[in-house]
Design an enzyme around this catalytic site. Sequence first.
Site, PDB file in Angstrom:
ATOM      1  N   GLU A 180       1.107  -0.933   0.056  1.00 60.41           N
ATOM      2  CA  GLU A 180       0.087   0.301   0.108  1.00 60.41           C
ATOM      3  C   GLU A 180       0.731   0.987  -0.335  1.00 60.41           C
ATOM      4  O   GLU A 180       2.200   1.394   0.482  1.00 60.41           O
ATOM      5  CB  GLU A 180      -1.060   0.036   1.114  1.00 60.41           C
ATOM      6  N   SER A 184      -4.181   1.625   5.482  1.00 57.44           N
ATOM      7  CA  SER A 184      -5.294   2.061   6.063  1.00 57.44           C
ATOM      8  C   SER A 184      -5.447   1.697   7.308  1.00 57.44           C
ATOM      9  O   SER A 184      -6.277   2.537   7.687  1.00 57.44           O
ATOM     10  CB  SER A 184      -6.043   1.189   5.220  1.00 57.44           C
ATOM     11  N   ASP A 209      -0.873  -0.207  -3.691  1.00 54.25           N
ATOM     12  CA  ASP A 209      -2.568   0.651  -3.750  1.00 54.25           C
ATOM     13  C   ASP A 209      -2.504   1.992  -3.308  1.00 54.25           C
ATOM     14  O   ASP A 209      -1.844   2.184  -2.167  1.00 54.25           O
ATOM     15  CB  ASP A 209      -3.467  -0.592  -2.996  1.00 54.25           C
ATOM     16  N   HIS A 212      -4.462   5.406   0.541  1.00 54.86           N
ATOM     17  CA  HIS A 212      -5.239   5.799   1.155  1.00 54.86           C
ATOM     18  C   HIS A 212      -3.775   7.596   1.494  1.00 54.86           C
ATOM     19  O   HIS A 212      -3.922   8.575   2.230  1.00 54.86           O
ATOM     20  CB  HIS A 212      -5.140   5.426   3.188  1.00 54.86           C
ATOM     21  N   LYS A 243     -12.556   7.223  -0.915  1.00 52.17           N
ATOM     22  CA  LYS A 243     -11.639   8.143   0.130  1.00 52.17           C
ATOM     23  C   LYS A 243     -11.935   8.980  -0.323  1.00 52.17           C
ATOM     24  O   LYS A 243     -12.794   9.400   0.193  1.00 52.17           O
ATOM     25  CB  LYS A 243     -10.347   7.293   0.327  1.00 52.17           C
TER      26      LYS A 243
HETATM   27  C1  LIG Z   1     -10.560   1.145   1.015  1.00 51.10           C
HETATM   28  C2  LIG Z   1      -9.768   0.020   0.138  1.00 51.10           C
HETATM   29  C3  LIG Z   1      -9.841  -0.860  -0.741  1.00 51.10           C
HETATM   30  C4  LIG Z   1     -11.508  -0.161  -1.492  1.00 51.10           C
HETATM   31  O1  LIG Z   1     -11.712   0.163  -2.294  1.00 51.10           O
HETATM   32  P1  LIG Z   1     -13.752   0.424  -2.535  1.00 51.10           P
HETATM   33  O2  LIG Z   1     -13.128   1.369  -3.472  1.00 51.10           O
HETATM   34  O3  LIG Z   1     -13.610   1.371  -0.823  1.00 51.10           O
HETATM   35  O4  LIG Z   1     -13.590  -0.914  -2.597  1.00 51.10           O
HETATM   36  C5  LIG Z   1      -9.096  -1.245  -1.418  1.00 51.10           C
HETATM   37  N1  LIG Z   1      -7.708  -1.041  -1.221  1.00 51.10           N
HETATM   38  C6  LIG Z   1      -7.322  -0.441   0.337  1.00 51.10           C
HETATM   39  C7  LIG Z   1      -5.912  -0.446   1.140  1.00 51.10           C
HETATM   40  C8  LIG Z   1      -8.348   0.034   0.915  1.00 51.10           C
HETATM   41  O5  LIG Z   1      -8.275   0.644   1.729  1.00 51.10           O
END
Ligand SMILES: *Cc1c(COP(=O)(O)O)cnc(C)c1O
Length: 395
Positions: A180, A184, A209, A212, A243
């Site tokens: 990430e 998160s 990813d 956040h 988010k």
């Molecule tokens: C919230 C989140 C997701 C999922 O995203 P959504 O759009 O809510 O499905 C994926 N990866 C991370 C790290 C997240 O925090």
Amino acid sequence: MQTQHHTRQRVEIQRLPGGIALKQGRRLLNFSDNDYLGLSFHPALQAAAAAAITEYGVGAGASRLVSGNHPLYTELEKTLVQMKGTEDALVFGSGFLMNLGVVNGLLQRGDLILADRLIHASLVDAMTLSGARFQRFRHNDMTHLEELLKRHGTLPTAQSAARSEGFGEYSPTKIYILTEGVFSMDGDVAPLPAMLGLAERFHATVIMDDAHGFGVLGNGLGTAAAQGVAGHPQLLQTGTFSKACGSYGGYVAGSSEMIETLVNRARSLIYTTGLPPSVVAANLAALKVIQAEPERGEKALHYARIFCEMLKLPAPQSAIVPVIIGTAEAALKAAHMLEEKGFLVIAIRPPTVPVGSSRLRIAFSAIHTEEMVKNLAIAIQSNLLARNADHSTTD
Ligand SMILES: *Cc1c(COP(=O)(O)O)cnc(C)c1O
């Protein structure tokens, strides 16, 4: 008894403008959601969505690859490309669908995934489904990642040797590193330059990813921009509109080649209906606000800093600050005490976080005021002091 503290329930909560949440008739100051920039009630997003509903209806009607690919999608993906500094971008129905699609669209059986131990559940599910081999490395530990790469990494020279010896269809194992940008539940940040250095040495691709980080770090452009590695050819930047963008949907930004592969192979893109045009319109409006007002992310970070200073916590790296409590029971109790004082703060428990590290996860937003933040810090301070004095608490 312990299991009771792990039971999850559907509690009605209505979010209101101004960082307020209505829970069982009570107005609470909301520090529990991921609307880091306060865009979910932004007039520009609301107007864009409302206009799109009037003009284009409420649903997409079909998959993006059938007739659900509204022209607004093209504009949204072009704007993402500008902001992410990549060749191309692709929007999915949600962040969860995006992670399923990216991992399963790119990886083949026999490929290798090395994943940070704390990656999101959607990435864990995506890996499991992919049938690829995977191994976890200790959180943000590049020495451990290097060890695993050395142990498992197929050397590129061996691959080209195999090919030149006439293996025909031989396709070398590919290595993917999953992380990430901003984690998160911990709010800390991945060391992307070091990770990409390893990716270069071992011919791996990093899938980051940034659910956040986007909108908050790097003048709103995300964790890769903040660390000066946006546009790196071995980096795939992914994230969500759910988010900081205040809306809904997922995205991936990377090389044209990877995006084209995903358009053709990501089943969670191909076999699901496109986002409603109103959601695509809201997402586009969110990106425009982030481009025009990058200081919104900075404001959320500023609040996180004030809070950490007041509670003598380490300096925050994002808009998320964990206050580690210990047992699930103690974390729930702390959240209840805060609710009594008018704050909505969520206790995060196993299996979302490791046993013994149950915590309050505090998320700061540009929608908060400095007064709200200071009052929360004071409430938590007195809460923790009360807890330390309470000898019946077993940790
Ligand atoms: C919230 C989140 C997701 C999922 O995203 P959504 O759009 O809510 O499905 C994926 N990866 C991370 C790290 C997240 O925090």
